[in-house]
Scaffold this motif. Structure first.
Motif, short mmCIF file in Angstrom:
data_model
loop_
_atom_site.label_atom_id
_atom_site.label_comp_id
_atom_site.label_asym_id
_atom_site.label_seq_id
_atom_site.Cartn_x
_atom_site.Cartn_y
_atom_site.Cartn_z
N PHE A 35 6.20 9.40 4.87
CA PHE A 35 5.73 8.78 3.63
C PHE A 35 5.27 7.34 3.87
N TYR A 36 6.08 6.56 4.57
CA TYR A 36 5.73 5.15 4.77
C TYR A 36 4.63 4.97 5.80
N LEU A 37 4.53 5.94 6.70
CA LEU A 37 3.47 5.87 7.71
C LEU A 37 2.10 5.94 7.05
N PHE A 39 1.04 4.53 4.53
CA PHE A 39 0.54 3.20 4.17
C PHE A 39 -0.16 2.51 5.34
N ALA A 40 0.34 2.81 6.54
CA ALA A 40 -0.19 2.11 7.70
C ALA A 40 -1.40 2.83 8.29
N PRO A 42 -4.46 3.89 7.21
CA PRO A 42 -5.84 3.37 7.14
C PRO A 42 -6.10 2.25 8.15
N LEU B 88 -6.39 -3.31 3.63
CA LEU B 88 -5.78 -2.51 4.69
C LEU B 88 -4.46 -3.10 5.17
N PRO B 91 -0.87 -2.90 2.52
CA PRO B 91 -0.14 -1.63 2.56
C PRO B 91 0.44 -1.35 3.96
N ALA B 92 -0.33 -1.66 4.99
CA ALA B 92 0.17 -1.39 6.35
C ALA B 92 1.44 -2.19 6.61
N GLY B 93 1.45 -3.44 6.18
CA GLY B 93 2.64 -4.26 6.37
C GLY B 93 3.83 -3.70 5.62
N TYR B 94 3.55 -3.19 4.41
CA TYR B 94 4.63 -2.59 3.61
C TYR B 94 5.18 -1.35 4.32
N GLY B 95 4.27 -0.47 4.76
CA GLY B 95 4.70 0.74 5.45
C GLY B 95 5.52 0.41 6.68
N LEU B 96 5.03 -0.54 7.48
CA LEU B 96 5.74 -0.90 8.71
C LEU B 96 7.12 -1.47 8.42
N LYS B 98 9.09 -0.57 6.19
CA LYS B 98 10.00 0.48 5.74
C LYS B 98 10.28 1.52 6.81
N LEU B 99 9.42 1.56 7.82
CA LEU B 99 9.57 2.60 8.84
C LEU B 99 10.80 2.36 9.70
N LEU B 107 4.21 0.60 16.79
CA LEU B 107 2.95 0.30 16.11
C LEU B 107 2.62 -1.19 16.18
#
Lengths: 305, 276
Positions: A35-37, A39-40, A42, B88, B91-96, B98-99, B107
């Motif tokens: 799920f969180y991946l 977000f990254a 794109p 871009l 959101p990428a920072g948010y996802g990272l 939480k991962l 990554l």
């Protein structure tokens, strides 16, 4: 649907771990990661498509000649000035880095101490960050012009003899080095200042009480404590130094060559385009090798907060 | 310890010398522009202080060469680059953030290595793709390419921003029954104002300065390009007075921006995520 997934994920997070089997927990973790991946993805797709794929194309094309696979582009590189360009690039990089580190350290050490006009000085030091590379290159080419240059008019004003700054390769590279120092030192200073100001003041006080002089304090306390940040800053800047392009292109053109101007010069003509690719591959190899060392030494993952 | 107080005399000497070194090139650019050419360009040993004042260089330059077009183009590109960086990068920072750390660390290292790739090496093949996609010589083409320079940095800034938020914040909002998207947009994003602003301005400034991608994707022929490429063109056409005017006009606003940004610039942002 999206929100219910999250609900489950969060519940899994907070729920009693003993109620889930190991496999189940792994599955939840995995689902959460997916799920969180998303977000990254794109951003990752963007850099893979526009950086990794092109880089592979360059490497591939550098081995292609008129009749398929060949090393001819690489054999031809020395006759296009590869060795000189390599040495010049190395000289400029190492030279500019050392001056940057030294002056940036001086700035950072001054900035952690209280003094009158500190705000004004810290603002002044930022100026080069706001000046484009091409603008600084242009201004330094005015300053160091052999005829009509401001550096020479200062020398003559001091009763010294004017210098033809672009007469020899080493003085030309020196001008590039100096301009690069000027443009990039603020960045290094900010990084080092961050490191210095995070040291607890009690560290110095204890040393002062023990009777350590300022030189001793610098060598035995300051230096060892900011060494990790200093080495990381150096390594990161080192890669950028290898990549300098606009500065030498505007100030010295193609004489003497550095790696990037060699690539650019040959890229413009379709006859020598593959030569340019081969030179680019050499640069890429050096930088990748270097950044792998950086990552291994610096441990990027431990330092991102 | 107060910020301003009495310092040692050696401090003032260092400060004085460094101040002169850092202000000197800007000073020269200014006196070059505001003096008539017979005091600067035509002199063998020009004076270090202005001896006369004129605005003629500026008015003349605006008449003779195109200064406004390239600046407009640069502005468009810079805002695009900043916008995409947020779209871009945030959101990428948010996802990272939480991962699981095993995945996010890999990554991060990957993005870090992307940040180190030599621009010229990547720019050349990109220019060929863009030629096929009719993106060469366009604002979008230049912006898409320059994005590569700023994207990893934007992700790092966003990542460290999200990591510094209180951990329970998101969970509590969820317990209170807020949906994911409203938690993100109403609670998390407002707390990310500073990182978002810093990421945008750094991207903007990097784009304003960027030369390598711009000169490959949009070289000066046949149309005009961004400001750094156009300035390079004027310099190589040996138009020093026009170049100086152009350089000064394009620089003053950005220096002001840099000074504003100064208090938000942390070493960690600038070293590509390597320094904590």
């Amino acid at each position: 649907m999206e929100s219910s997934t999250i609900e489950k994920l969060n519940n899994a997070d907070q729920g009693d771990p003993s109620s889930l089997s190991r496999g189940q927990r792994f599955k939840k973790e995995f689902k959460k990661d997916i799920f969180y991946l998303i977000f990254a993805i794109p951003a990752l797709v963007y850099v893979i498509g526009l950086a990794i794929v092109p880089a592979i194309t360059v490497v591939y094309d550098s081995f292609i000649g008129r009749h398929g696979f060949t090393l001819a582009n690489y054999y031809a590189l020395p006759s296009y000035g590869l060795y000189g360009a390599l040495i010049n690039t190395l000289l400029v990089s190492v030279g500019a880095l050392l001056i940057q580190l030294f002056i940036a350290l001086a700035i950072a050490m001054v900035l952690v101490k209280p003094f009158k006009g500190k705000k004004a000085f810290s603002t002044l030091v930022i100026i080069p960050l706001g000046i484009s590379t091409v603008v600084s290159a242009f201004v330094f080419s005015i300053i160091f012009q052999a005829v009509g240059g401001y550096a020479n008019s200062a020398l003559v004003g001091l009763g010294l003899r004017p210098i033809d700054w672009f007469y020899t390769n080493s003085s030309s590279l020196g001008v590039v080095m100096f301009s690069d120092f000027w443009k990039n030192t603020p960045l290094v200073a900010l990084i080092l200042y961050g490191g210095l100001s995070s040291l607890p003041p009690s560290l110095y006080e204890a040393a002062s009480v023990d009777g350590a002089g300022s030189f001793n304090r610098f060598v035995h306390i300051t230096l060892p404590n900011i060494a990790p940040i200093m080495s990381i800053a150096l390594l990161v800047r080192g890669v950028s130094e290898f990549n300098i392009f606009a500065l030498p292109l505007v100030i010295i053109g193609y004489h003497p060559l550095i790696l990037n101007t060699l690539i650019y010069e040959n890229y413009s003509s379709s006859l020598t385009r593959n030569i340019s690719y081969a030179a680019a591959t050499v640069l890429l190899a050096i930088i990748m090798l270097y950044s792998i060392i950086v990552v291994k030494l610096g441990g990027a993952k431990d330092h991102v907060r | 310890m107060s910020d301003e107080g009495k310092g040692h005399w050696s401090t003032y000497i260092v400060v004085l010398i460094l101040s002169i070194v850092f202000i000197y090139p800007l000073w020269i650019l200014i006196i070059y522009v505001v003096q008539p050419a017979y005091l600067t360009f035509d002199r063998i040993y020009p004076a270090q202080i202005p001896l006369a004042f004129t605005l003629q260089n500026i008015t003349q330059s605006f008449k003779e060469v195109d200064l406004v077009g390239p600046l407009e183009r640069s502005l468009e590109v810079a805002f695009l680059v900043g916008g995409i960086a947020l779209g871009l990068g945030i959101p990428a920072g948010y996802g990272l953030s939480k991962l699981t750390s095993g995945i996010s660390n890999k990554l991060i290292v990957f993005l870090f290595i992307i940040n180190m790739m030599p621009g010229l090496v990547i720019a050349i093949p990109i220019s060929i793709y863009f030629l096929h996609a009719n993106l060469d010589n366009t604002v979008f083409g230049v912006a898409f390419a320059q994005e590569l320079v700023v994207l990893p940095l934007s992700v790092f800034i966003s990542l460290s921003g999200f990591r510094s938020l209180p951990r329970d914040l998101e969970y509590q909002a969820r317990v209170d029954g807020a949906s994911f998207s409203s938690t993100f947009s109403r609670i998390l994003l407002p707390m990310m104002k500073v990182p978002i602003m810093v990421a945008f301005l750094l991207a903007w400034m990097t784009s304003w300065d960027e030369f390598t991608y711009a000169v490959i994707i949009a070289p000066i022929v046949p149309t005009d390009s961004t400001f750094p490429v156009t300035l390079y063109n004027y310099v190589s056409r040996n138009l020093p007075l026009e170049s100086a005017t152009f350089a000064l006009v394009a620089t003053i606003p950005v220096i002001i921006l840099a000074i504003i940004l100064q208090k938000y610039l942390k070493g960690s942002y600038l070293s590509g995520g390597l320094v904590g």
